[in-house]
Scaffold this active site. Sequence first.
Site, PDB file in Angstrom:
ATOM      1  N   HIS A  46       1.284  -1.087  -0.272  1.00  0.00           N
ATOM      2  CA  HIS A  46      -0.382  -0.006   0.254  1.00  0.00           C
ATOM      3  C   HIS A  46       1.004   1.106   0.004  1.00  0.00           C
ATOM      4  O   HIS A  46       0.784   2.229  -0.230  1.00  0.00           O
ATOM      5  CB  HIS A  46      -0.918  -0.005   1.189  1.00  0.00           C
ATOM      6  CG  HIS A  46      -0.390   0.018   2.154  1.00  0.00           C
ATOM      7  ND1 HIS A  46      -0.442  -0.386   3.844  1.00  0.00           N
ATOM      8  CD2 HIS A  46      -0.396   1.199   2.908  1.00  0.00           C
ATOM      9  CE1 HIS A  46       0.349  -0.293   4.474  1.00  0.00           C
ATOM     10  NE2 HIS A  46       0.353   0.813   4.736  1.00  0.00           N
ATOM     11  N   ASP A  76       0.477  -7.434   1.712  1.00  0.00           N
ATOM     12  CA  ASP A  76       0.647  -6.278   1.318  1.00  0.00           C
ATOM     13  C   ASP A  76       2.443  -6.104   1.151  1.00  0.00           C
ATOM     14  O   ASP A  76       2.889  -4.990   2.296  1.00  0.00           O
ATOM     15  CB  ASP A  76      -0.250  -5.856   2.973  1.00  0.00           C
ATOM     16  CG  ASP A  76       0.015  -4.302   2.653  1.00  0.00           C
ATOM     17  OD1 ASP A  76       0.544  -3.114   1.774  1.00  0.00           O
ATOM     18  OD2 ASP A  76       0.197  -3.582   3.746  1.00  0.00           O
ATOM     19  N   SER A 153       4.450   2.697   8.028  1.00  0.00           N
ATOM     20  CA  SER A 153       4.168   1.421   7.587  1.00  0.00           C
ATOM     21  C   SER A 153       5.357   0.844   6.197  1.00  0.00           C
ATOM     22  O   SER A 153       5.674   1.689   5.843  1.00  0.00           O
ATOM     23  CB  SER A 153       3.045   1.586   6.354  1.00  0.00           C
ATOM     24  OG  SER A 153       2.017   1.559   7.106  1.00  0.00           O
TER      25      SER A 153
END
Length: 302
Positions: A46, A76, A153
């Site tokens: 993402h 992911d 992230s």
Amino acid sequence: KVGPAVVGITNKALVTDFFNRTQMMERGTGSGVIYSEDGLIATNNHVVAGAQEIVVSLPNGKTYPGKVLGTDATTDLAVVKIDAKEPLTVAEFGNSDDIMVGEPAIAIGNPLGLEFRGTVTTGVISALNRSINLGERKFKLIQTDAAINPGNSGGALVNADGQVIGINSAKVAVSGVEGIGFAIPINEAKPILKELASKGKVARPFIGASLIDKEVAEKYGINIDLRGGIFVAKLYQGGPAWKGGVRPNDIITKFNGKKVGNVSDLRDMINSSGIGSSVTITVLRGDSEVDLTVVLGEMPKQ
């Protein structure tokens, strides 16, 4: 030891302004972990999704254009490559199967953009093998109370020995919830990163069927007599299960002779079998059990 290997990743894409002028604008920033001397970087899918340009910022302030080698929405994960003109610090991967609840955990990343680059937060491993649903994804994660914020992230979750044990991923952003962050275990990530770097994608086996188990039936009030199996609601015409003789309304009870009670277990069995494998699927059709041979295919691109 690990800090210099954690980079900032800026995702840029073309946008059209009010005057119909097209320009490259920043869509967001995340983090990444350098894991090879030739500039391979592990990050989240993402973080790089939809990017037309990637800029990688090293902790020393230097920036390089990044190339996305491969992405995998299911876990992911993504791999980005840079061609650096200098020696790079490479993070050492640890063994996420050895970690224990309660041991120290250190998250390193860029929590609120590059002005906060290299932020270190500490906590402990709160839980292992947490299975959470993110959209269509369901996978096992490490839970930690080390603060993980937007921008973290793709960064590193590190143990007390300075080894990367996880790639920071989802943050449960619910009002009133604090201290719950998640990381993809590095042992799960390693084979996926390898495949993404070499092939650009992760090839997964599939049988080509929409399935309902007891949990789903109860959730949606579907009244089906599953008799301890999984209901076949729909089949992909020409898919592996269809070719093998599985039909709608069959109830799958066994996979290679092992009982299957829910869809998650069946998926794990399929994934461990591999593409091209010939498997025996036992179905209950009416009151009789039938053994069918199914050759697993490759999951089409989502």
